[in-house]
Write a protein that holds these residues in place. Sequence first.
Motif, short mmCIF file in Angstrom:
data_model
loop_
_atom_site.label_atom_id
_atom_site.label_comp_id
_atom_site.label_asym_id
_atom_site.label_seq_id
_atom_site.Cartn_x
_atom_site.Cartn_y
_atom_site.Cartn_z
N THR A 30 0.84 -1.20 0.00
CA THR A 30 0.00 0.00 0.00
C THR A 30 0.88 1.25 0.00
OG1 THR A 30 -1.78 -1.13 1.20
CG2 THR A 30 -1.77 1.28 1.26
N LEU A 31 0.54 2.20 -0.86
CA LEU A 31 1.28 3.46 -0.95
C LEU A 31 0.46 4.59 -0.35
CD1 LEU A 31 2.56 3.26 -4.65
CD2 LEU A 31 3.69 2.41 -2.57
N VAL A 32 1.12 5.50 0.36
CA VAL A 32 0.51 6.76 0.78
C VAL A 32 1.38 7.87 0.22
CG1 VAL A 32 -0.68 5.91 2.83
CG2 VAL A 32 1.70 6.62 3.01
N LEU A 33 0.75 8.92 -0.29
CA LEU A 33 1.50 9.97 -0.96
C LEU A 33 0.85 11.32 -0.76
CD1 LEU A 33 0.27 10.14 -4.52
CD2 LEU A 33 0.13 7.90 -3.42
N ASP A 34 1.66 12.35 -0.95
CA ASP A 34 1.15 13.70 -0.82
C ASP A 34 1.21 14.40 -2.17
OD1 ASP A 34 3.83 14.25 -1.21
OD2 ASP A 34 4.19 15.04 0.78
N GLU A 35 0.94 15.69 -2.18
CA GLU A 35 1.06 16.50 -3.38
C GLU A 35 1.49 17.90 -2.98
OE1 GLU A 35 -2.51 17.54 -5.44
OE2 GLU A 35 -3.72 17.53 -3.62
N ARG A 36 2.10 18.59 -3.92
CA ARG A 36 2.58 19.93 -3.62
C ARG A 36 1.44 20.89 -3.35
NH1 ARG A 36 7.92 20.30 -4.38
NH2 ARG A 36 8.91 18.68 -5.64
N GLY A 37 0.28 20.68 -3.95
CA GLY A 37 -0.85 21.56 -3.72
C GLY A 37 -0.66 22.91 -4.39
N GLY B 233 -2.57 26.27 -0.25
CA GLY B 233 -2.25 25.28 0.78
C GLY B 233 -3.27 24.20 0.92
N ASP B 234 -3.71 23.61 -0.22
CA ASP B 234 -4.74 22.60 -0.15
C ASP B 234 -4.19 21.19 -0.38
OD1 ASP B 234 -4.09 22.86 -2.77
OD2 ASP B 234 -6.12 23.11 -3.53
N GLY B 235 -2.94 20.97 -0.02
CA GLY B 235 -2.34 19.65 -0.21
C GLY B 235 -3.08 18.59 0.57
N ILE B 236 -3.37 17.47 -0.06
CA ILE B 236 -4.06 16.37 0.61
C ILE B 236 -3.24 15.10 0.48
CG2 ILE B 236 -6.34 17.37 0.19
CD1 ILE B 236 -6.71 15.24 -2.01
N LEU B 237 -3.59 14.09 1.29
CA LEU B 237 -2.91 12.80 1.27
C LEU B 237 -3.80 11.77 0.58
CD1 LEU B 237 -1.47 12.66 4.90
CD2 LEU B 237 -0.43 13.61 2.83
N ARG B 238 -3.16 10.87 -0.17
CA ARG B 238 -3.87 9.82 -0.89
C ARG B 238 -3.24 8.47 -0.59
NH1 ARG B 238 -3.87 14.20 -4.61
NH2 ARG B 238 -5.94 14.67 -5.47
N TYR B 239 -3.97 7.40 -0.94
CA TYR B 239 -3.44 6.05 -0.77
C TYR B 239 -3.75 5.23 -2.02
CZ TYR B 239 -8.15 4.20 0.01
OH TYR B 239 -9.46 3.82 -0.15
N SER B 240 -2.97 4.18 -2.22
CA SER B 240 -3.18 3.27 -3.33
C SER B 240 -2.85 1.86 -2.86
CB SER B 240 -2.27 3.65 -4.51
OG SER B 240 -2.28 2.64 -5.51
N ARG B 241 -3.74 0.92 -3.10
CA ARG B 241 -3.50 -0.47 -2.71
C ARG B 241 -2.91 -1.25 -3.88
NH1 ARG B 241 -5.59 -1.33 2.22
NH2 ARG B 241 -7.41 -0.14 2.92
N PRO C 33 -4.70 6.29 -7.05
CA PRO C 33 -4.73 6.83 -5.68
C PRO C 33 -6.03 7.53 -5.35
CG PRO C 33 -3.24 8.09 -7.09
CD PRO C 33 -3.66 6.90 -7.87
N LYS C 34 -6.50 7.29 -4.11
CA LYS C 34 -7.73 7.90 -3.61
C LYS C 34 -7.42 8.75 -2.38
CE LYS C 34 -10.44 3.85 -5.00
NZ LYS C 34 -11.34 2.76 -4.51
N PRO C 35 -8.18 9.84 -2.15
CA PRO C 35 -7.94 10.66 -0.95
C PRO C 35 -8.23 9.87 0.32
CG PRO C 35 -9.24 11.86 -2.58
CD PRO C 35 -9.19 10.43 -3.04
N LEU C 36 -7.38 10.07 1.33
CA LEU C 36 -7.65 9.51 2.65
C LEU C 36 -8.81 10.27 3.29
CD1 LEU C 36 -3.93 8.97 3.58
CD2 LEU C 36 -5.68 7.20 3.82
#
Length: 298
Positions: A157-164, A168-176, A185-188
């Motif tokens: 499973t991967l978790v990742l961010d983005e520069r946004g 300042g609207d950077g969110i975290l996502r995950y991918s199985r 990837p989907k938003p957490l």
Amino acid sequence: MMDRICMFVILLFSILTMSSKSYSQDEFPVLKGPYLGQTPPGLTAKPFAAGIVNTEEWGDAGGFSPDMNEFFVTRWKHSRDAREPESVIFRKAGDQWQKIAVPAEERRPFYAPDGKTLHYGANYKQRTADGWSELKSLGPAFEAIQIMSLAASAKGTLVLDERGSSAGDGILRYSRLVSGKWQDPKPLPKEINTGIWNAHPYIAPDESYLMWDGERESGYGDADLYISFRQKDDSWGEAINLGDKVNTAAEERGAQVTPDGKYLLFNRMVPNANGKAGTQSDLYWIDAQIIEDLRPKE
């Protein structure tokens, strides 16, 4: 007369030798044992390898390879007028660490826990019999995201961010990882993606918790480190601030746990060590017991 000349030569040689030794502080010191030869911390956070990893002139971050035999240090400028930083790898040979310069264009890899995959944003390499494969893409959905940091669990499973954006609207996502392929990837959930900024995620190898840094009104000041524990129904629990043993009025970011599970590493913005105005990013560490102290009791 000859004796005087000999004495002068010996004295001059001694002075030159002493002068050369005065510059020995720039030489790489002998580091033996685990953790670059550093004395482990307790439950009080302290700088990691001051003067070796942490420097006066650059921002510094880093992390261990899964086998704990390499430590990759990423460095960056504090200001435009600073000289170009030198990223390095500390590699353990026997019981002693060696310092190896890294080309400026080489990026720090994010390792899978088993050490068989290296992640570089939207790309990755896999270990082969001869070394490492060519760079491969995780897929178009990953390439569409400006990934800063990425972490993997033992299940893939991967978790990742983005520069946004500047807002300042950077969110975290995950991918199985399903049947050998990473899903888009989907938003957490909102328990994690709350506040004005969330970045630099870390997922435990067993996926029992997730850590990241975020900016929330309830924090200690600037960005703080947060943790969420996996619930019995497989959902993520409420975000928990790591508390004043880690977080301060300054900015804390980039939480990660050493591959042996014993210590938490993170970055903190501190006053410039060279006396100039402003702040610099130093790497800190603390006993990972603080994570267990925050884990909800059943």
